[in-house]
Scaffold this active site. Structure first.
Site, PDB file in Angstrom:
ATOM      1  N   ASP A 108       3.190   2.691   9.423  1.00  0.00           N
ATOM      2  CA  ASP A 108       3.719   1.422   9.915  1.00  0.00           C
ATOM      3  C   ASP A 108       3.194   1.136  11.312  1.00  0.00           C
ATOM      4  O   ASP A 108       3.275   2.003  12.194  1.00  0.00           O
ATOM      5  CB  ASP A 108       5.246   1.466   9.961  1.00  0.00           C
TER       6      ASP A 108
ATOM      7  N   SER B 118      -0.714 -17.141  16.532  1.00  0.00           N
ATOM      8  CA  SER B 118      -0.949 -15.798  17.047  1.00  0.00           C
ATOM      9  C   SER B 118       0.174 -15.487  18.032  1.00  0.00           C
ATOM     10  O   SER B 118       0.468 -16.297  18.918  1.00  0.00           O
ATOM     11  CB  SER B 118      -2.302 -15.714  17.752  1.00  0.00           C
TER      12      SER B 118
ATOM     13  N   GLY C 165       6.170   3.714   4.510  1.00  0.00           N
ATOM     14  CA  GLY C 165       6.055   3.651   3.062  1.00  0.00           C
ATOM     15  C   GLY C 165       7.414   3.957   2.463  1.00  0.00           C
ATOM     16  O   GLY C 165       8.106   4.882   2.900  1.00  0.00           O
TER      17      GLY C 165
ATOM     18  N   ASN D  37       9.901   7.265   3.183  1.00  0.00           N
ATOM     19  CA  ASN D  37      11.126   6.910   3.908  1.00  0.00           C
ATOM     20  C   ASN D  37      12.369   7.396   3.164  1.00  0.00           C
ATOM     21  O   ASN D  37      13.285   7.976   3.748  1.00  0.00           O
ATOM     22  CB  ASN D  37      11.219   5.394   4.090  1.00  0.00           C
TER      23      ASN D  37
ATOM     24  N   GLN E 217       7.743  -5.885  -4.185  1.00  0.00           N
ATOM     25  CA  GLN E 217       6.769  -6.261  -5.205  1.00  0.00           C
ATOM     26  C   GLN E 217       7.265  -7.374  -6.114  1.00  0.00           C
ATOM     27  O   GLN E 217       6.491  -7.907  -6.921  1.00  0.00           O
ATOM     28  CB  GLN E 217       6.378  -5.034  -6.046  1.00  0.00           C
TER      29      GLN E 217
ATOM     30  N   LEU F  45      23.953  -6.017   1.123  1.00  0.00           N
ATOM     31  CA  LEU F  45      24.419  -7.301   1.656  1.00  0.00           C
ATOM     32  C   LEU F  45      24.163  -7.433   3.146  1.00  0.00           C
ATOM     33  O   LEU F  45      24.894  -8.133   3.839  1.00  0.00           O
ATOM     34  CB  LEU F  45      25.922  -7.467   1.369  1.00  0.00           C
TER      35      LEU F  45
ATOM     36  N   ASP G 295      15.670   1.567   2.748  1.00  0.00           N
ATOM     37  CA  ASP G 295      15.211   2.866   2.256  1.00  0.00           C
ATOM     38  C   ASP G 295      16.217   3.958   2.597  1.00  0.00           C
ATOM     39  O   ASP G 295      16.493   4.852   1.784  1.00  0.00           O
ATOM     40  CB  ASP G 295      13.849   3.214   2.868  1.00  0.00           C
TER      41      ASP G 295
END
Length: 324
Positions: free
Chosen positions: A12, A36, A48, A52, A173, A224, A257
């Site tokens: 990250d 920018s 990832g 995690n 995804q 939530l 995660d």
């Protein structure tokens, strides 16, 4: 429980923008955005969703099995995970691509704009779960989290064909998957993890109602945000668990995660769904108080004190024997 976690493996690159994204957006020019942001800080962290979640489970004393694809630059990251209780022996190493990269900018309101480079993650579709199961003596549950989309479908189909219980966690995804693939991912899952927006997106893309989805999964777990989590099971009253009080809000990346890590750990300890969700919310709170997804520490006394304050001493007593 022997739990395998499939998911992206990435580093990250986290940046902080001192202003508000909303102030930079012109409503009638959104079709031609060119912006920018001058950021104040850059932190390069391990990430990832697969690592995690595994890191959180390792911190809680479990031995999760990480399944995913990385590049040859994964050696230092692997050593870190090994030291924190993660089984990394089933990680596929690409000979030609770098480990995936997540680049994220967070504004003053904790809104985020991010990009993700897949790199070696695209080779996760080559991974078969059966050798993993044979190596560890069988799998009790496979969490299929955000990864290469073809890998996610393959893992799901293999779990079904081999009779391995699985949990669906499509998260990021969902934006690029169509309804048919989403239906393949969640149908028959023991657990379905989403946030509120993702829950609505699944209903929109699949054409299934909330009741129809609930009939196709064992347990639906919906986070939530600051309000905690709701757990739904067909024919039962929802279980709603709130979040512990935060000591500070440093960085929201990886909070979901961490919740999954705590929840799965609670399941492994044979706790109730409510208690497992409380463990997840407590671990998620530690993450939001820390910059980076794997930079937090679990200090047992501190964890138990805050858990008891949030959920009561009886609840704390149930988890005390399980914490390392």
């Amino acid at each position: 429980m022997r739990i395998a976690v499939t998911g992206s493996i990435a580093t990250d690159h986290l940046m902080s923008f001192p202003g508000r994204f909303a102030d930079q957006l012109v409503a009638d020019q959104l079709h031609t955005v060119s912006l920018s942001f001058l950021v104040d800080t850059l932190d390069v962290r391990r990430g990832g969703v697969g690592p995690n979640i595994c890191f959180g489970m390792g911190v809680l004393g479990l031995r999760p099995i990480l399944v995913g694809a990385a590049g040859e630059d994964f050696a230092d990251y692997r050593a870190w995970l090994d030291r924190h209780g993660v089984d990394t022996a089933s990680v596929h190493i690409s000979e030609v691509q770098h480990t995936a990269r997540f680049v994220c900018t967070t504004d003053a309101d904790h809104n985020q704009i991010a990009s993700f480079y897949t790199g070696a993650m695209s080779e996760a579709r080559q991974i078969e779960l059966q050798p993993v199961a044979e190596r560890v003596g069988g799998l009790d549950l496979v969490l299929i989290s955000a990864d290469d989309p073809e890998a996610m479908v393959r893992h799901t189909e293999e779990c079904r064909s081999r009779g391995i219980a699985f949990a669906a966690d499509p998260s990021q995804q969902l934006a690029r998957m169509e309804g048919e693939d989403i239906r393949l991912l969640i149908g028959g899952a023991e657990y379905l993890f989403t946030n509120e927006y993702e829950a609505a997106l699944i209903e929109t893309k699949t054409g299934w109602t909330a009741d129809q989805i609930l009939a196709k999964v064992g347990t639906r777990v919906t986070t939530l945000g600051a309000q905690g989590v709701r757990i739904d099971r067909e024919g039962e009253e929802p279980v709603v668990v709130g979040c512990p009080e935060e000591e500070q809000k440093a960085d929201p990346t990886g909070v979901g995660d961490a919740f999954r890590a705590g929840f799965l750990s609670g399941l492994s300890w044979n706790l109730s769904l409510e208690r497992a969700a409380q463990v997840g919310c407590m671990l998620a709170t530690l993450v939001i108080e820390t910059i980076g997804t794997q930079e937090y520490e679990l200090r047992r006394g501190h964890f138990m004190e805050r858990f008891a304050k949030a959920y009561g001493h009886d609840a704390a007593g149930e988890i005390a024997a399980h914490l390392p």
